[in-house]
Design a protein around this motif. Sequence first.
Motif, short mmCIF file in Angstrom:
data_model
loop_
_atom_site.label_atom_id
_atom_site.label_comp_id
_atom_site.label_asym_id
_atom_site.label_seq_id
_atom_site.Cartn_x
_atom_site.Cartn_y
_atom_site.Cartn_z
N ALA A 183 12.83 47.69 56.40
CA ALA A 183 13.66 47.07 55.38
C ALA A 183 12.75 46.38 54.37
O ALA A 183 11.66 45.92 54.70
N PHE A 184 13.22 46.31 53.13
CA PHE A 184 12.45 45.67 52.07
C PHE A 184 12.90 44.22 51.93
O PHE A 184 14.04 43.95 51.57
N ILE A 244 13.96 48.50 63.65
CA ILE A 244 13.77 48.35 62.21
C ILE A 244 12.74 47.27 61.92
O ILE A 244 12.86 46.13 62.36
N GLY A 245 11.71 47.63 61.16
CA GLY A 245 10.70 46.68 60.73
C GLY A 245 11.07 46.07 59.38
O GLY A 245 12.16 46.29 58.85
N ARG A 246 10.13 45.34 58.79
CA ARG A 246 10.42 44.66 57.53
C ARG A 246 9.15 44.50 56.72
O ARG A 246 8.09 44.17 57.27
N ILE A 247 9.26 44.77 55.41
CA ILE A 247 8.18 44.46 54.49
C ILE A 247 8.45 43.06 53.94
O ILE A 247 9.44 42.83 53.24
N TRP A 253 2.73 41.30 48.59
CA TRP A 253 1.70 40.70 47.74
C TRP A 253 0.32 41.30 48.06
O TRP A 253 -0.42 41.69 47.16
N VAL A 254 0.01 41.38 49.34
CA VAL A 254 -1.30 41.91 49.74
C VAL A 254 -1.41 43.39 49.35
O VAL A 254 -2.42 43.82 48.79
N ALA A 255 -0.38 44.17 49.64
CA ALA A 255 -0.42 45.60 49.33
C ALA A 255 -0.55 45.83 47.82
O ALA A 255 -1.19 46.78 47.38
N GLY A 256 0.05 44.94 47.04
CA GLY A 256 0.00 45.07 45.60
C GLY A 256 -1.38 44.85 45.00
O GLY A 256 -1.62 45.20 43.84
N LEU A 257 -2.29 44.32 45.77
CA LEU A 257 -3.65 44.13 45.28
C LEU A 257 -4.35 45.47 45.06
O LEU A 257 -5.27 45.56 44.24
N VAL A 258 -3.91 46.49 45.80
CA VAL A 258 -4.58 47.80 45.70
C VAL A 258 -3.64 48.91 45.25
O VAL A 258 -4.09 50.01 44.96
N ASP A 259 -2.34 48.66 45.18
CA ASP A 259 -1.36 49.68 44.81
C ASP A 259 -0.56 49.19 43.61
O ASP A 259 0.18 48.21 43.71
N THR A 260 -0.68 49.89 42.49
CA THR A 260 -0.02 49.46 41.25
C THR A 260 1.49 49.43 41.39
O THR A 260 2.16 48.48 40.95
N GLN A 261 2.07 50.47 42.00
CA GLN A 261 3.53 50.54 42.14
C GLN A 261 4.05 49.39 42.99
O GLN A 261 5.08 48.78 42.67
N LEU A 262 3.35 49.07 44.08
CA LEU A 262 3.78 47.95 44.93
C LEU A 262 3.58 46.62 44.21
O LEU A 262 4.37 45.69 44.40
N ARG A 263 2.55 46.53 43.41
CA ARG A 263 2.35 45.31 42.63
C ARG A 263 3.52 45.10 41.68
O ARG A 263 4.03 43.99 41.53
N GLU A 264 3.96 46.18 41.04
CA GLU A 264 5.10 46.08 40.14
C GLU A 264 6.39 45.76 40.89
O GLU A 264 7.29 45.13 40.35
#
Length: 318
Positions: A183-184, A244-247, A253-264
């Motif tokens: 889940a997001f 069910i897990g969760r983001i 925030w951490v993933a967005g440091l290296v992934d543009t789409q996740l940063r957005e």
Amino acid sequence: MHVTVLGATGGIGRATTLELAARGHAVTAVSRSITPAHVPSDVRALAADLTDPVAARAACAGSDVVVMAASLPYAAWANHLQPMVTTALDAAAAADARFVMVDNLYGYGTPDTPITDASPEVGTTRKAAVRRDLGRSLLAAHAAGHARVTIGRFSDYYGVHGQNSLVNMLGVDRVLAGKRPQAFIDADQPHTFAYLPDAARAVATLVERPEADGRSWILPAAEPRTQRAILTLVCEAAGRPARIGRITPGMLWVAGLVDTQLREAREQVAQFDRPYVALGRDFEATFGPLRTTPHEVAVAETVAGRRVARSSGAPLAA
């Protein structure tokens, strides 16, 4: 009626192409990389770069209605989305075709009450500003007599062709790969999720009803469900346990440091950490009730279709 669908290989573009063809319209399906394998045999496939005004005009020539379903990655919205849509609008105007824009709800922000057509567009994020300004420019073009414009807006979606949707990416495709669905942000907030064939029926209604012109419409969808409820249906349809897990915001925030789409995607947290419900009351009051698919059926169809797609690797043409 001859309808040109721009962005016809995306989720709502492909679903709308199929719906319009099923209704007996002559359809030209356009995207940069489309081939005849992407569409039914009675649909014309045309590869075109929609950022090129000459190519866009050629694609729209002879159309009665142009559906703008093409979009861009989040990072390109600020600088490139408005010019691409303007190019498409000008191409439709040159063809004397109505222009039906497929849009989202970002401009409304995250109100504490359900989003309706009467809700003010007060979103404060960069993406909300882009979508709000885009909608206003289109309706201003309509008011000025440059083109006949209709805007259809809907919430997060899922479906066989919606491989880039949140439910498909974090739920369906992960489960079919033997992974745990995620889940997001918050699994237990009610959220409006649109099933692509339902949204396509609503878009097709706007195509067929010129009295829709001159305003935006929130498209109806099945009743809101939590992500946990939707992901549980995904697991049941796939025959997998519903673990069910969760983001979390921290993970994002951490993933967005290296992934543009996740940063957005950080800007979208507020659409998922609280109730996010949209109601298409004006649409149904004007055009009549829209047949929507129960989530139990829609999720099962999505899982079955994605399983076929994963096993065959072929484009989904029907």
